[in-house]
Design an enzyme around this catalytic site. Sequence first.
Site, PDB file in Angstrom:
ATOM      1  N   LYS A 183      13.286  -0.813  -2.317  1.00 33.39           N
ATOM      2  CA  LYS A 183      12.541  -0.540  -3.671  1.00 33.39           C
ATOM      3  C   LYS A 183      10.904  -0.394  -3.460  1.00 33.39           C
ATOM      4  CE  LYS A 183      10.789  -1.773  -6.942  1.00 33.39           C
ATOM      5  NZ  LYS A 183       9.459  -1.250  -7.350  1.00 33.39           N
ATOM      6  N   GLU A 258       6.566 -12.592   2.228  1.00 34.88           N
ATOM      7  CA  GLU A 258       5.344 -12.452   2.862  1.00 34.88           C
ATOM      8  C   GLU A 258       4.484 -12.192   1.401  1.00 34.88           C
ATOM      9  OE1 GLU A 258       2.159 -11.496   3.517  1.00 34.88           O
ATOM     10  OE2 GLU A 258       2.895  -9.281   4.423  1.00 34.88           O
ATOM     11  N   CYS A 292      -2.907  -8.133   2.965  1.00 41.06           N
ATOM     12  CA  CYS A 292      -2.503  -9.381   2.900  1.00 41.06           C
ATOM     13  C   CYS A 292      -3.016 -10.434   3.979  1.00 41.06           C
ATOM     14  CB  CYS A 292      -0.981  -9.696   2.843  1.00 41.06           C
ATOM     15  SG  CYS A 292      -0.456  -8.736   4.542  1.00 41.06           S
ATOM     16  N   GLU A 391      -6.644 -15.410  -3.856  1.00 38.36           N
ATOM     17  CA  GLU A 391      -6.567 -14.074  -3.260  1.00 38.36           C
ATOM     18  C   GLU A 391      -7.139 -13.043  -4.207  1.00 38.36           C
ATOM     19  OE1 GLU A 391      -2.777 -12.226  -2.365  1.00 38.36           O
ATOM     20  OE2 GLU A 391      -3.255 -11.684  -0.586  1.00 38.36           O
TER      21      GLU A 391
END
Length: 489
Positions: A183, A258, A292, A391
């Site tokens: 997906k 993750e 990331c 983040e």
Amino acid sequence: MSFPTPFEIPFDTSLLLIGGEWRSATTGATLMLGNPSDGSDLAPIARGAAADIDAAVAAAQAALDGPWGRCTAAERGRVLGTMSRKVLENVDLLAHLEALDVGKPLKQGRADAVALARYLEFYGGAADKVHGATLPFQAGFTALTLREPHGVTGHIVPWNYPMQIVGRSVGAALAMGNACVLKPAEEACLTVLAFARIALDCGLPAGALNVVTGLGEEAGAALAAHPQVRHISFTGSVATGALVQAAAAKNAVPVTLELGGKSPQIVFADADLDAALPSLVNAGIQNAGQTCSAASRVLVERAVFVEVRERMAERYRALRVGAALGDPDIGPVISQRQQRVVEHYLAMARDSGLRIAAQAVLPPDLPAGGHYVAPTLFDDVPADHALAQQEIFGPVQVLIAFDGEAQALALANGTAFGLVAGVWTRDGARQMRMAHALKCGQVFVNNYGAGGGVELPFGGVKLSGHGREKGFEALYGFSTLKTVAMFHG
Ligand code: NAD
């Protein structure tokens, strides 16, 4: 290779891949991808939902019960090897698709496509080299372990590095004999769809790889909660990761998460600054900071703080921001929503009086409607400030000064995340102490990122997630161990 302008996407983007067939979503509904470089409509994708996920999972199970399940490990490895070579033949096409879809500079898209090929090569080569063991046990027994695929695996992929993330998760899952339902993110699917076409051309049996595009809360949620999916690999935000884990938990399905980070590069006064400097900036703002493992915090020992700040600032001022097909240093961010998120952090910094050490200049002729943000470096930010803790996922870095190793470590470990860290020092004993004491999944000494390191296990601790992808370790994650104890007297 160059492509005509305007570049035309050479396949129908509005179809799902289920059981080797390209078809519309069951409802017939579509969504529109946007071009981040100018905000224009790019291409329609199918809005797959629960019924399509059901069909994809059934097709994957049929592949496991059929030709794909009967393939030997060596045959699986050979298909992956063929896919790797075919990806390399299509690097330019994939880079163009990624530029249009993600706003990624062409050179970065090419690097991602080469990395995808390398994952397929690595996992193709490893497919027939993972094995169980024979175990010393009681007299009269032979005991052994068998490493087996989970079955149907679900792969939920974000928009920032679709090719690399598909390479590391689907590559490893296929190598171990799983059948995948993939997906991609609703913001960026084109290279995933192109990759699936390449896989079919290379003889990957029908149903071994299925692709269902659509919204996260529809197709993604249906995949995470599906009772016949036996493993989920998720890369994305912390909030969505928690939802995916909760959904999978109802079926006792293992999940690899993750989830990003707030990763530091730590520069000690004895570091080779000439070697460190390019990496201090690039690793923070590559892909417009939407990485990331972005090094969004730069911790610098006070004796060299001003020198590092000024040398980083010089690089910031030279950055070329532009539309992705022009192959700039920095392209747009993925969407207007992401642009607003980054602008929100910049406004927060202004309101709290943070000093800007340097900011790249946005050229006046940027395409109207593009999602551009000026790369910005902040000077000695308090460690508890939101910009030093959260983040941002944009081209924003914070500098933080420290005094001595203990403070460097406290700062480095002092966020809710723990993905990667970089340490720059010539002191060998300190390198080892830091490597042991940093709370994260990867530590880089006198480098940052090791050029992607397909061979190196990757993943986080704390809010950065759990489970490991990449390297041989991923092959254990994408398989399960069965113990056999045979009594023969
Ligand atoms: P997200 O977590 O919402 O999306 C990632 C993937 O999950 C997409 O494929 C999405 O369709 C799917 N998804 C969304 N809702 C779902 C649900 N309820 N169930 C199952 N799947 C679902 O990430 P985003 O909205 O694209 O980005 C938001 C933030 O996430 C970013 O600002 C960034 O901080 C972080 N992010 C991190 C990474 C990373 O590599 N760690 C990648 C992308 C985004």
